[in-house]
Design a protein around this motif. Structure first.
Motif, PDB file in Angstrom:
ATOM      1  N   MET A   1      73.141  38.390 167.202  1.00  0.00           N
ATOM      2  CA  MET A   1      74.496  38.612 166.701  1.00  0.00           C
ATOM      3  C   MET A   1      74.640  39.682 165.618  1.00  0.00           C
ATOM      4  O   MET A   1      75.653  40.361 165.548  1.00  0.00           O
ATOM      5  N   ALA A   2      73.661  39.771 164.714  1.00  0.00           N
ATOM      6  CA  ALA A   2      73.938  40.433 163.438  1.00  0.00           C
ATOM      7  C   ALA A   2      73.600  41.912 163.430  1.00  0.00           C
ATOM      8  O   ALA A   2      72.774  42.390 164.206  1.00  0.00           O
ATOM      9  N   GLN A   3      74.275  42.650 162.527  1.00  0.00           N
ATOM     10  CA  GLN A   3      73.870  44.024 162.222  1.00  0.00           C
ATOM     11  C   GLN A   3      73.147  44.075 160.885  1.00  0.00           C
ATOM     12  O   GLN A   3      72.371  44.977 160.626  1.00  0.00           O
ATOM     13  N   LYS A   4      73.449  43.081 160.022  1.00  0.00           N
ATOM     14  CA  LYS A   4      72.864  43.056 158.690  1.00  0.00           C
ATOM     15  C   LYS A   4      72.380  41.636 158.402  1.00  0.00           C
ATOM     16  O   LYS A   4      72.982  40.673 158.879  1.00  0.00           O
ATOM     17  N   VAL A   5      71.307  41.493 157.646  1.00  0.00           N
ATOM     18  CA  VAL A   5      70.763  40.177 157.353  1.00  0.00           C
ATOM     19  C   VAL A   5      70.542  40.026 155.856  1.00  0.00           C
ATOM     20  O   VAL A   5      70.105  40.966 155.187  1.00  0.00           O
ATOM     21  N   ALA A   6      70.885  38.845 155.330  1.00  0.00           N
ATOM     22  CA  ALA A   6      70.498  38.502 153.971  1.00  0.00           C
ATOM     23  C   ALA A   6      69.638  37.244 154.048  1.00  0.00           C
ATOM     24  O   ALA A   6      70.054  36.246 154.617  1.00  0.00           O
ATOM     25  N   VAL A   7      68.418  37.315 153.522  1.00  0.00           N
ATOM     26  CA  VAL A   7      67.530  36.164 153.548  1.00  0.00           C
ATOM     27  C   VAL A   7      67.638  35.449 152.207  1.00  0.00           C
ATOM     28  O   VAL A   7      67.424  36.060 151.153  1.00  0.00           O
ATOM     29  N   MET A   8      67.993  34.172 152.241  1.00  0.00           N
ATOM     30  CA  MET A   8      68.150  33.436 150.983  1.00  0.00           C
ATOM     31  C   MET A   8      67.012  32.454 150.779  1.00  0.00           C
ATOM     32  O   MET A   8      66.533  31.830 151.720  1.00  0.00           O
ATOM     33  N   TYR A   9      66.594  32.328 149.536  1.00  0.00           N
ATOM     34  CA  TYR A   9      65.583  31.335 149.188  1.00  0.00           C
ATOM     35  C   TYR A   9      65.884  30.815 147.793  1.00  0.00           C
ATOM     36  O   TYR A   9      66.088  31.604 146.865  1.00  0.00           O
ATOM     37  N   ALA A  10      65.972  29.512 147.654  1.00  0.00           N
ATOM     38  CA  ALA A  10      66.209  28.876 146.363  1.00  0.00           C
ATOM     39  C   ALA A  10      67.382  29.501 145.609  1.00  0.00           C
ATOM     40  O   ALA A  10      67.300  29.778 144.418  1.00  0.00           O
ATOM     41  N   GLY A  11      68.485  29.739 146.317  1.00  0.00           N
ATOM     42  CA  GLY A  11      69.695  30.212 145.663  1.00  0.00           C
ATOM     43  C   GLY A  11      69.780  31.708 145.442  1.00  0.00           C
ATOM     44  O   GLY A  11      70.749  32.185 144.886  1.00  0.00           O
ATOM     45  N   GLU A  12      68.768  32.434 145.856  1.00  0.00           N
ATOM     46  CA  GLU A  12      68.790  33.883 145.665  1.00  0.00           C
ATOM     47  C   GLU A  12      68.683  34.603 147.001  1.00  0.00           C
ATOM     48  O   GLU A  12      68.072  34.088 147.932  1.00  0.00           O
ATOM     49  N   VAL A  13      69.266  35.807 147.060  1.00  0.00           N
ATOM     50  CA  VAL A  13      69.009  36.665 148.215  1.00  0.00           C
ATOM     51  C   VAL A  13      67.694  37.380 147.914  1.00  0.00           C
ATOM     52  O   VAL A  13      67.628  38.213 147.021  1.00  0.00           O
ATOM     53  N   VAL A  14      66.625  37.021 148.625  1.00  0.00           N
ATOM     54  CA  VAL A  14      65.329  37.623 148.312  1.00  0.00           C
ATOM     55  C   VAL A  14      65.114  38.927 149.070  1.00  0.00           C
ATOM     56  O   VAL A  14      64.328  39.767 148.678  1.00  0.00           O
ATOM     57  N   GLU A  15      65.816  39.070 150.209  1.00  0.00           N
ATOM     58  CA  GLU A  15      65.699  40.329 150.943  1.00  0.00           C
ATOM     59  C   GLU A  15      66.969  40.539 151.742  1.00  0.00           C
ATOM     60  O   GLU A  15      67.524  39.593 152.298  1.00  0.00           O
ATOM     61  N   THR A  16      67.430  41.774 151.798  1.00  0.00           N
ATOM     62  CA  THR A  16      68.597  42.060 152.626  1.00  0.00           C
ATOM     63  C   THR A  16      68.472  43.457 153.202  1.00  0.00           C
ATOM     64  O   THR A  16      67.837  44.326 152.602  1.00  0.00           O
ATOM     65  N   GLY A  17      69.027  43.646 154.400  1.00  0.00           N
ATOM     66  CA  GLY A  17      68.951  44.964 155.011  1.00  0.00           C
ATOM     67  C   GLY A  17      69.483  44.960 156.423  1.00  0.00           C
ATOM     68  O   GLY A  17      69.873  43.927 156.947  1.00  0.00           O
ATOM     69  N   PRO A  18      69.486  46.139 157.047  1.00  0.00           N
ATOM     70  CA  PRO A  18      69.890  46.237 158.451  1.00  0.00           C
ATOM     71  C   PRO A  18      68.926  45.410 159.310  1.00  0.00           C
ATOM     72  O   PRO A  18      67.755  45.257 158.949  1.00  0.00           O
ATOM     73  N   ILE A  19      69.416  44.929 160.431  1.00  0.00           N
ATOM     74  CA  ILE A  19      68.649  43.961 161.213  1.00  0.00           C
ATOM     75  C   ILE A  19      67.267  44.475 161.623  1.00  0.00           C
ATOM     76  O   ILE A  19      66.273  43.746 161.531  1.00  0.00           O
ATOM     77  N   ALA A  20      67.176  45.739 162.040  1.00  0.00           N
ATOM     78  CA  ALA A  20      65.892  46.257 162.496  1.00  0.00           C
ATOM     79  C   ALA A  20      64.886  46.287 161.346  1.00  0.00           C
ATOM     80  O   ALA A  20      63.696  46.007 161.536  1.00  0.00           O
ATOM     81  N   GLU A  21      65.367  46.616 160.146  1.00  0.00           N
ATOM     82  CA  GLU A  21      64.487  46.631 158.978  1.00  0.00           C
ATOM     83  C   GLU A  21      63.908  45.242 158.721  1.00  0.00           C
ATOM     84  O   GLU A  21      62.712  45.088 158.493  1.00  0.00           O
ATOM     85  N   ILE A  22      64.767  44.225 158.757  1.00  0.00           N
ATOM     86  CA  ILE A  22      64.325  42.870 158.424  1.00  0.00           C
ATOM     87  C   ILE A  22      63.344  42.342 159.475  1.00  0.00           C
ATOM     88  O   ILE A  22      62.357  41.689 159.153  1.00  0.00           O
ATOM     89  N   PHE A  23      63.603  42.620 160.746  1.00  0.00           N
ATOM     90  CA  PHE A  23      62.738  42.083 161.793  1.00  0.00           C
ATOM     91  C   PHE A  23      61.453  42.883 161.981  1.00  0.00           C
ATOM     92  O   PHE A  23      60.416  42.331 162.271  1.00  0.00           O
ATOM     93  N   TYR A  24      61.544  44.208 161.834  1.00  0.00           N
ATOM     94  CA  TYR A  24      60.364  45.027 162.146  1.00  0.00           C
ATOM     95  C   TYR A  24      59.644  45.547 160.907  1.00  0.00           C
ATOM     96  O   TYR A  24      58.480  45.903 160.985  1.00  0.00           O
ATOM     97  N   ARG A  25      60.360  45.636 159.766  1.00  0.00           N
ATOM     98  CA  ARG A  25      59.693  46.113 158.551  1.00  0.00           C
ATOM     99  C   ARG A  25      60.029  45.211 157.369  1.00  0.00           C
ATOM    100  O   ARG A  25      60.497  45.676 156.340  1.00  0.00           O
ATOM    101  N   PRO A  26      59.813  43.910 157.518  1.00  0.00           N
ATOM    102  CA  PRO A  26      60.160  43.011 156.412  1.00  0.00           C
ATOM    103  C   PRO A  26      59.239  43.257 155.229  1.00  0.00           C
ATOM    104  O   PRO A  26      58.074  43.623 155.403  1.00  0.00           O
ATOM    105  N   LYS A  27      59.789  43.072 154.024  1.00  0.00           N
ATOM    106  CA  LYS A  27      59.005  43.387 152.834  1.00  0.00           C
ATOM    107  C   LYS A  27      58.711  42.153 151.985  1.00  0.00           C
ATOM    108  O   LYS A  27      57.814  42.178 151.157  1.00  0.00           O
ATOM    109  N   HIS A  28      59.481  41.099 152.146  1.00  0.00           N
ATOM    110  CA  HIS A  28      59.278  39.939 151.288  1.00  0.00           C
ATOM    111  C   HIS A  28      58.368  38.918 151.984  1.00  0.00           C
ATOM    112  O   HIS A  28      58.554  38.624 153.160  1.00  0.00           O
ATOM    113  N   PRO A  29      57.390  38.358 151.260  1.00  0.00           N
ATOM    114  CA  PRO A  29      56.471  37.392 151.893  1.00  0.00           C
ATOM    115  C   PRO A  29      57.195  36.188 152.516  1.00  0.00           C
ATOM    116  O   PRO A  29      56.703  35.636 153.503  1.00  0.00           O
ATOM    117  N   TYR A  30      58.345  35.817 151.983  1.00  0.00           N
ATOM    118  CA  TYR A  30      59.065  34.696 152.592  1.00  0.00           C
ATOM    119  C   TYR A  30      59.605  35.088 153.966  1.00  0.00           C
ATOM    120  O   TYR A  30      59.535  34.314 154.917  1.00  0.00           O
TER     121      TYR A  30
END
Lengths: 338, 325
Positions: free
Chosen positions: A223-252
């Protein structure tokens, strides 16, 4: 770039409970463009639904407070709107689809009554015109025999059909922003596929911006074009969908992606779970909230909260590994190791 | 896995009488077997009868007709001769909801040792305590937590307690009914890995019931697909994924969103029309024909047989019968 229609900036939400203050949302920021789908992913308790309810101003006044942050919709500060204006915003400009189609409809009213109620409230239409619009909406979301079904009560419908009614209701007044909180979690996969297709085709027709809250990365990928990954009340990583799926940067994010089995993978390598459990938000914490579960934890993570680092355009992550000093360390270690 | 059949199910049916003229055929003429040491995945949408199959195997429901054989012996004979206990110590269940399946007024020790007290009444209290500690360590909890109550644990930890309880009586066969559906993604993998480790350590045989096909494929050796009370397809997991024969299996597989945006947004999806028909009044002939994109005239009239179309690959569909093609 276009002006975003909805902006959330540094939002904090606190619950007052018997155990003290629970800081459920801790400085969440994101923005949504027209016709864009932003997915918010995270585990239960990560604050994703609370963020959604804060945008809709649906949090109970007695037990919650918003100590900091701003929510801006079309230049208006949503958090400061007086009740009357808030009413014309909710449902008409920003609307919401809830997770559980069994409980989000009123069981004592026919679905027609519920649809007409919303339509006539927000769009100065007379009864007959509102009724006609309601029938049209039901047809639009694929309810067969809408002329007749409009007189039925929610319990006459199956789960998938009820969720369609929920979507019809949310979209009846052509909102600019639709917040869908786990809209397909209670549904079977074949019905989920129908509902997701429906949401996408409606979005194409109306240009609605969608905030999709889910824990299913497959649904996000669909569905998405953009993703925000939340953990413990914070957005720990956010970016365009391809970045998050293929080049994720946060260990979570790495952990989330790795702990899911791949349907198209042959063989059975063991899954790589994230050890431990999410932190208790009622406790005061220091440093990065993911540090106790992180395989790459460093000394600094336990004491200082990591800064937001921009990795590439629009892709940001909150992790000390992205700090220049950590990268130097890594390089040095690489040299030492040969 | 060896070649011994642990559990054999022949023409099993379970009907519920809802009123004088209303019968819910929750499970209708289902046959399959489970090899010793394997995991058989059972998938299908809600209301298809997969949980009823699991519960009937454990004799939580009395079958309406058909027979269940466990290690070669008819279960009805077994329970008649030696009583229910002989059977229940061999078979245990792990439930979906780790919140409602643990008694909130019992400590973890009490929950886990309840089975031991029934099946091994001669065990001294001290030994029983040791057993409980060993079980807790086995499932990744600490024996210091033994005197706590369920509400003090998270969902994943509670599911570990449920697993320890099932293992306490040393069963050879476990029915896991959606054991991970209520858990968060990052915790699901922990529990699945634990179940797979335990299987290797204790040579357990699993019936793994779930609606999440990607996790089922990961854990299962073979997968059975159910639709409206009947098995429609059964094959080895890789085979089922690579070559789904039944149109329902095909649709089910294509409906699962893949966590890969490029693949996901480019693939062709079979979106089924409508929803599962009312099980009180299932369609005639093949039960899937009302939603089947490949249905032809015979499908509404005749019930297809559950036949071995390819080696070890069973399917219940007219497309593969003599009358199809």
């Amino acid at each position: 770039m276009n002006q975003p229609i909805l902006t959330v900036d540094g939002l904090h939400v606190a619950f007052h409970s018997q155990r003290g203050e629970v800081h459920a949302v801790r400085g969440v920021s994101f923005c949504l463009q027209k016709q864009e789908t932003l997915a918010i992913v995270g585990e239960s308790g990560s604050g994703k639904s609370v963020t959604a309810k804060a945008i809709m101003r649906l949090l109970p006044k007695q037990s919650t407070s918003i100590p900091a942050g701003q929510i801006t919709y079309a230049g208006q500060n949503v958090l400061a709107l007086p009740p009357r204006e808030l009413q014309s915003l909710r449902g008409a400009e920003i609307s919401m689809v809830f997770q559980d189609p069994m409980t989000s409809l009123n069981p004592t009213m026919t679905i027609g009554q519920q649809l007409v109620e919303g339509i006539s409230k927000h769009q100065r239409l007379d009864k007959a015109a509102a009724y006609e619009k309601a029938v049209n909406m039901l047809q639009l979301v694929g309810i067969p025999n809408a002329q007749e079904r409009i007189r039925a009560y929610p319990h006459h419908f199956s789960g998938g059909m009820r969720q369609r009614v929920g979507i019809a209701m949310a979209l009846a007044c052509d909102p600019k922003v639709l917040i869908a909180d786990e809209p397909t979690t209670a549904l079977d996969v074949t019905v989920q596929a129908q509902i997701l297709e429906l949401m996408k085709s409606l979005q194409q027709r109306t240009g609605t911006g969608i905030i999709l809250i889910t824990h299913d990365l497959g649904v996000v990928a669909n569905m998405a074009q953009k993703v925000a990954v939340m953990y413990a009340g914070e957005v720990v990583e956010t970016g365009p969908i391809a970045e998050i799926f293929y080049r994720p940067k946060h260990p979570y994010t790495w952990g989330l992606l790795r702990s899911m089995p791949r349907l198209d993978a042959a063989g059975t390598e063991p899954l790589i779970p994230i050890p431990g459990t999410p932190p208790d938000l009622a406790r005061q914490q220091q440093g990065c909230p993911f540090a106790p579960r992180c395989a790459h934890v460093m000394k600094v993570c336990k004491h200082f909260s990591p800064p937001l680092t921009e990795v590439s355009s629009g892709h940001t992550a909150k992790c000390w590994l992205l700090d220049q000093r950590a990268q130097q360390q890594e390089r040095l270690a690489g040299v030492a190791g040969g | 896995m060896n070649n011994r059949v642990l559990l054999e199910v022949n023409h099993l049916s379970k009907h519920f009488q809802l009123g004088p003229n209303q019968t819910l055929r929750a499970v209708d003429d289902v046959s399959f077997h489970i090899w010793q040491g394997e995991t058989l995945g059972l998938v299908g949408e809600s209301g298809c009868g997969k949980s009823t199959v699991g519960r009937t195997l454990l004799q939580l429901y009395k079958p309406t007709s058909g027979e269940i054989r466990f290690a070669g012996e008819r279960v009805s004979d077994m329970t008649e001769r030696k009583g229910h206990k002989a059977y229940t110590s061999q078979m245990q269940m792990i439930f979906q909801d780790p919140y409602s399946s643990l008694n909130p007024r019992m400590t973890v020790t009490e929950i886990i040792s309840e089975g031991l007290m029934i099946h091994r009444p001669n065990l001294a209290k001290k030994e029983r305590k040791e057993q409980v500690s060993a079980l807790l360590e086995l499932v990744g909890l600490s024996s210091r937590q033994a005197n706590r109550y369920p509400h003090e644990f998270s969902g994943g930890q509670r599911q570990r307690i449920g697993i320890a309880r099932a293992l306490a009586v040393e069963p050879s066969f476990i029915v896991a009914d959606e054991p991970i559906a209520a858990l968060d993604v990052s915790i699901q993998a922990q529990i699945v890995n634990l179940l797979m480790d335990l299987q290797r350590q204790k040579q357990l045989t699993y019936l793994f019931i779930a609606h999440d096909l990607s996790m089922v494929k990961h854990i299962s050796d073979r997968i059975a697909v159910m639709y409206l009370g009947q098995l429609v397809e059964l094959a080895a997991s890789d085979e089922l994924y690579a070559r789904p024969l039944h149109p329902y299996t095909e649709a089910l597989l294509s409906a699962i969103p893949l966590p890969d945006p490029v693949q996901e947004q480019s693939r062709e999806r079979i979106v089924l029309q409508g929803e599962i028909p009312n099980p009180l009044n299932p369609p005639s002939g093949c039960r899937f024909h009302t939603r089947c994109p490949k249905a032809f005239d015979i499908c509404a009239k005749e019930i297809p047989s559950f036949a071995e179309v390819l080696p070890q690959h069973y399917v219940k569909c007219h497309l593969y019968g003599e009358k199809g093609e």
